[in-house]
Design a protein around this motif. Structure first.
Motif, short mmCIF file in Angstrom:
data_model
loop_
_atom_site.label_atom_id
_atom_site.label_comp_id
_atom_site.label_asym_id
_atom_site.label_seq_id
_atom_site.Cartn_x
_atom_site.Cartn_y
_atom_site.Cartn_z
N ASP A 171 117.03 37.18 -49.81
CA ASP A 171 115.90 37.91 -50.41
C ASP A 171 114.66 37.73 -49.55
O ASP A 171 113.91 36.80 -49.75
CB ASP A 171 115.69 37.38 -51.83
N GLU B 271 105.96 41.91 -51.47
CA GLU B 271 106.85 42.20 -52.60
C GLU B 271 106.90 41.04 -53.57
O GLU B 271 106.86 41.22 -54.79
CB GLU B 271 108.27 42.54 -52.09
N GLU B 272 106.98 39.84 -53.05
CA GLU B 272 107.15 38.67 -53.92
C GLU B 272 105.89 38.33 -54.71
O GLU B 272 105.91 37.47 -55.57
CB GLU B 272 107.61 37.45 -53.10
N ASP C 11 118.03 45.11 -51.45
CA ASP C 11 117.27 43.97 -51.98
C ASP C 11 117.82 43.58 -53.35
O ASP C 11 117.12 43.06 -54.20
CB ASP C 11 115.78 44.34 -52.06
N ARG D 73 109.96 40.90 -68.94
CA ARG D 73 110.75 41.93 -68.24
C ARG D 73 110.83 43.13 -69.17
O ARG D 73 111.11 42.98 -70.37
CB ARG D 73 112.16 41.42 -67.95
N SER E 233 120.44 46.29 -63.16
CA SER E 233 120.13 44.89 -62.90
C SER E 233 118.93 44.47 -63.74
O SER E 233 118.14 45.28 -64.20
CB SER E 233 119.82 44.72 -61.41
N SER F 33 113.44 42.96 -60.82
CA SER F 33 112.39 43.97 -60.68
C SER F 33 112.00 44.15 -59.22
O SER F 33 111.95 43.19 -58.47
CB SER F 33 111.14 43.54 -61.45
N HIS G 183 115.23 32.77 -54.88
CA HIS G 183 114.08 32.14 -55.56
C HIS G 183 114.34 30.68 -55.91
O HIS G 183 113.46 30.02 -56.47
CB HIS G 183 113.68 32.89 -56.84
N1 BES Z 1 114.93 41.29 -54.58
C1 BES Z 1 114.30 40.85 -55.77
C2 BES Z 1 114.67 41.64 -57.00
C3 BES Z 1 116.14 41.68 -57.35
C4 BES Z 1 117.04 40.71 -56.95
C5 BES Z 1 116.58 42.75 -58.09
C6 BES Z 1 118.37 40.79 -57.30
C7 BES Z 1 117.91 42.83 -58.46
C8 BES Z 1 118.81 41.86 -58.05
C9 BES Z 1 112.79 40.89 -55.56
O1 BES Z 1 112.41 40.32 -54.34
C10 BES Z 1 112.12 40.06 -56.61
O2 BES Z 1 112.32 38.87 -56.62
N2 BES Z 1 111.32 40.68 -57.47
C11 BES Z 1 110.55 39.96 -58.41
C12 BES Z 1 109.37 40.76 -58.88
C13 BES Z 1 108.13 40.54 -58.08
C14 BES Z 1 106.97 41.29 -58.68
C15 BES Z 1 107.77 39.09 -57.91
C16 BES Z 1 111.35 39.60 -59.61
O3 BES Z 1 112.28 40.32 -60.00
O4 BES Z 1 111.05 38.55 -60.17
#
Ligand code: BES
Ligand code: MN
Ligand code: MN
Length: 464
Positions: A125, A158-159, A185, A333, A401, A404, A432
């Protein structure tokens, strides 16, 4: 395109080595101490795009982190694919739980990844998944196999909610014009069950601050007589959900899209084993909203989670103190039709309302985003499906999924295109978390699969 397999086979060690070099730069967008490393990463991404045959590669300044843009336009009458990815990563803490330092990548073999996995923050990621696209482009340009136009937009926020990417998109609509947006992603169900993500949840991220007395107090002299902000915050958090794990905020469910029993039945057909799920996480039981399955709770239902909570004394030993303040970071969420700005306001109203007069509360919204769902009867989805079929030997399963990517709904709104979420990660890759990793098999499979997407997308667009 027979030779993509051979190409990957011959150059796989180099592909892995190049990714390892990229993973060594700590591009932590949440921490301003790493600003220099963000630029360094953007420069490395730029150089890799140039090496892969991209033209007009540039580092675009934004009010936040820079965006890397590049393109290879071969014929303006052909379709254009815009690849999106992110070069920023999550903070690696807690560091002591990593088996290797997060920015000193190591390769380890595991039961799930017998061919090895690269362990580093951002491995899956999203540096690893983003870099698959760079290598797929390299193959296509070197072998004269690029059938359409391609654009890359790789961001660095993004993060932390892609705060400035909206600004970048609005100001560069023409430059970013495309026929489909391709993103890696997300993940697949397993190595032998490919899937395509057809939905993402929205998000509202909030920080709360609860203040009691104007200073930390002796908990013997004042305890029992003065409201303790940590006790009170805990009670307030507890009252955000009820005994069925429904969210208690008035109006929260008003716009929630309910799935039909057919749709829910279809979801239940996806391969899933609850015992395995529990074993992998070392939990005795799952926990969630009454009336919904685990898969549903983690994808089509809205949720509320405390991401962090702090206050008072947490040092060594004991200190008797009634703290002046308590804090928490809370995320919700969201699902289609829920407006994250409205939900944020509903949360604020309710939180203010349930606070006793013994404390004052401050609700600070961080960021948010809308959910996204895509239909499957479009050339983008069909091309992705055929591409996986080609390299996995199986038709991928469409699956929503729980994660987000807030910018995705904005892409649809501003650029009017469909977004195809063609991921190759696994849920067990620990994104994460400490010891994040990306299977080398998955990485190479991604590089092998992506060129087929371009081939089939171009063909399907011609038939349209
Ligand atoms: N790549 C992820 C999101 C993701 C991972 C979607 C696996 C579906 C499957 C993205 O980098 C992420 O971590 N997004 C954050 C949101 C962001 C605003 C911090 C999340 O989902 O917590
Ligand atoms: Mn990501
Ligand atoms: Mn992420």
């Amino acid at each position: 395109m027979q030779d993509i397999k051979t190409y990957v086979d011959q150059d796989k060690d180099r592909f892995v080595q190049e990714l390892i070099e990229l993973l060594k730069i700590p591009s932590i967008s949440a921490d301003s101490n790493y600003k220099k490393d963000m630029l360094k990463t953007a420069k490395a991404v730029k150089a890799s795009l140039e090496d892969a045959g991209c033209e007009k590669v540039e580092i675009c300044k934004t009010p936040g982190q820079p965006v890397v843009y590049g393109e290879k336009i071969i014929d303006s009458s052909l379709p254009t694919v815009l690849v999106y990815g992110h070069y920023d990563v999550q903070p690696p803490d807690p560091l002591e739980l990593w088996d290797n330092p997060p920015f000193e990548p190591v390769i380890k073999n595991t039961e799930i990844h017998p061919d090895g996995a690269i362990y580093a923050r951002g491995a899956c990621d999203d540096k690893g998944q983003m870099y698959m696209h760079v290598k797929a482009l390299e193959y296509m340009t070197k072998n004269n196999e690029l059938p359409c136009n391609i654009k890359f937009m790789i961001e660095g926020e993004e993060e932390v909610g892609s705060e400035h990417l909206g600004w970048f998109i609005e100001n560069n609509k023409e430059k970013l014009a495309n026929d489909v947006i391709l993103i890696s992603d997300t993940g697949i169900i397993s190595k032998d069950t490919p899937s395509i993500t057809t939905g993402l949840r929205g998000l509202s991220y909030i920080e709360v601050e609860v203040t009691g007395p104007n200073r930390d107090l002796h908990s013997g002299l004042y305890g029992g007589a003065v409201g303790n902000p940590i006790n009170i915050l805990s009670k307030m958090i507890a009252s955000l959900t009820d005994e069925n794990n429904h969210i208690s905020i008035p109006g929260f469910y008003d716009n929630v899209e309910e799935l039909t029993s057919e749709e829910r039945g279809k979801m239940a057909e996806a391969p899933y084993n609850e015992e395995e799920y529990k074993n992998k996480l070392k939990i005795k039981d799952v926990y969630g909203e009454a009336g919904y399955s685990t898969l549903e709770r983690a994808s089509i239902r809205p949720t509320l989670d405390v991401n962090g909570i702090w206050g008072g004394y947490i040092g060594e030993g004991a200190k008797t103190v009634l703290p002046s303040k308590a804090f928490a970071k809370i995320s919700m969420r969201l699902v289609p039709n829920q407006d994250w700005k409205e939900i944020t306001q509903l949360f604020k109203n309710y939180f203010d309302q349930i606070a006793p007069d013994a404390v004052t509360v401050e609700v600070k919204p961080h960021h948010g985003g809308y959910a996204y769902v895509t239909p499957i009867d479009n050339p983008g989805y069909q091309a992705a499906s055929k591409a996986y079929e080609e390299t996995f030997g199986k038709t991928p399963i469409p699956q929503r999924s729980g994660g987000s990517i807030p910018i995705v709904s904005l892409f649809e709104k501003e650029l009017k295109s469909k977004i195809i979420l063609m991921g190759f990660g696994l849920d067990t890759d620990a994104i994460h978390s400490p010891n994040e990793h990306f299977g080398i098999w998955n990485y190479l499979k991604g590089i092998e699969t992506i060129p087929y997407f371009y081939k089939y997308f171009t063909e399907l667009k011609k038939e349209e």
